[in-house]
Motif scaffolding. Structure first.
Motif, mmCIF file in Angstrom:
data_model
loop_
_atom_site.group_PDB
_atom_site.id
_atom_site.type_symbol
_atom_site.label_atom_id
_atom_site.label_comp_id
_atom_site.label_asym_id
_atom_site.label_seq_id
_atom_site.Cartn_x
_atom_site.Cartn_y
_atom_site.Cartn_z
ATOM 1 N N GLU A 71 0.808 -1.217 0.000
ATOM 2 C CA GLU A 71 0.000 0.000 0.000
ATOM 3 C C GLU A 71 0.844 1.270 0.000
ATOM 4 O OE1 GLU A 71 -0.508 -2.520 2.355
ATOM 5 O OE2 GLU A 71 -2.093 -3.432 1.163
ATOM 6 N N GLY A 72 2.125 1.169 0.355
ATOM 7 C CA GLY A 72 3.003 2.327 0.392
ATOM 8 C C GLY A 72 3.571 2.716 -0.964
ATOM 9 N N ASP A 73 3.415 1.873 -1.958
ATOM 10 C CA ASP A 73 3.933 2.142 -3.295
ATOM 11 C C ASP A 73 2.884 2.941 -4.074
ATOM 12 O OD1 ASP A 73 5.059 2.210 -5.810
ATOM 13 O OD2 ASP A 73 5.689 0.115 -5.772
ATOM 14 N N VAL A 74 2.830 4.221 -3.797
ATOM 15 C CA VAL A 74 1.789 5.095 -4.325
ATOM 16 C C VAL A 74 1.777 5.128 -5.857
ATOM 17 C CG1 VAL A 74 0.921 7.472 -4.339
ATOM 18 C CG2 VAL A 74 1.816 6.477 -2.234
ATOM 19 N N GLU A 75 2.931 5.204 -6.469
ATOM 20 C CA GLU A 75 2.999 5.280 -7.938
ATOM 21 C C GLU A 75 2.462 4.000 -8.581
ATOM 22 O OE1 GLU A 75 3.605 7.910 -9.948
ATOM 23 O OE2 GLU A 75 3.579 8.964 -8.034
ATOM 24 N N HIS A 76 2.792 2.871 -7.993
ATOM 25 C CA HIS A 76 2.309 1.598 -8.536
ATOM 26 C C HIS A 76 0.785 1.501 -8.407
ATOM 27 C CE1 HIS A 76 2.638 -2.546 -9.841
ATOM 28 N NE2 HIS A 76 1.798 -2.868 -8.884
ATOM 29 N N ILE A 77 0.268 1.882 -7.265
ATOM 30 C CA ILE A 77 -1.188 1.862 -7.052
ATOM 31 C C ILE A 77 -1.869 2.819 -8.029
ATOM 32 C CG2 ILE A 77 -3.043 2.293 -5.393
ATOM 33 C CD1 ILE A 77 -1.241 -0.163 -4.734
ATOM 34 N N THR A 122 -5.226 4.053 -12.824
ATOM 35 C CA THR A 122 -5.331 4.593 -14.182
ATOM 36 C C THR A 122 -5.794 3.515 -15.150
ATOM 37 O OG1 THR A 122 -3.615 6.221 -13.723
ATOM 38 C CG2 THR A 122 -4.059 5.751 -16.042
ATOM 39 N N MET A 123 -5.237 2.312 -14.992
ATOM 40 C CA MET A 123 -5.651 1.183 -15.830
ATOM 41 C C MET A 123 -7.141 0.911 -15.632
ATOM 42 S SD MET A 123 -4.294 -2.754 -15.758
ATOM 43 C CE MET A 123 -4.898 -3.032 -14.101
ATOM 44 N N ALA A 124 -7.594 0.880 -14.389
ATOM 45 C CA ALA A 124 -9.008 0.624 -14.103
ATOM 46 C C ALA A 124 -9.891 1.702 -14.712
ATOM 47 C CB ALA A 124 -9.229 0.533 -12.593
#
Length: 131
Positions: A67-73, A78-80
């Protein structure tokens, strides 16, 4: 009803990992007892740079971003957003981040465990699951 299927290109061959697919094939579901699927078109996955040397990750890839990987989330969100008008996303594999992002925009995941690779044939096999 709209259904997204992760595909590798316009051949409509289903991709193994929904989060790493270059494209989503968007199908419209028609009919009642006898369902038909009409291809609306392809949408590029903004999370993947189309044209780069890309491997599918298939079932061996695990997403270990927390949950800490903000860019990955954000990339998953964006994909969704690209398919948020769809009711379902058919998946062979989807990581927890893909599942959460899809849930956040109201897209349900429909698991496919079969051996077909053609998006149209996959949808035919799953037809009774879409309600």
């Amino acid at each position: 009803m709209k259904i997204a299927v992760p595909v590798v290109d316009d051949s409509l061959r289903m991709a193994g990992n929904a989060g790493h697919t270059p494209y989503f094939a968007i199908f419209n579901l028609n009919g009642g007892m006898f369902k038909t699927f009409a291809l609306e078109g392809l949408r590029a996955n903004p999370k993947v740079v189309v044209g780069e040397d890309h491997h599918d990750h298939d079932e061996h890839h695990t997403c270990d971003h927390d949950e800490g990987d903000v860019e990955h989330i954000k990339a998953h969100d964006t994909m969704a957003g690209t398919i948020e008008d769809c009711d379902y996303l058919v998946v062979k594999m989807a990581c927890k981040n893909t599942a959460k992002s899809m849930s956040n925009v109201g897209v349900k995941l429909q698991k496919y465990n079969g051996i077909e690779t053609s998006a149209s044939k996959v949808l035919s096999e799953l037809a009774s699951q879409f309600k």
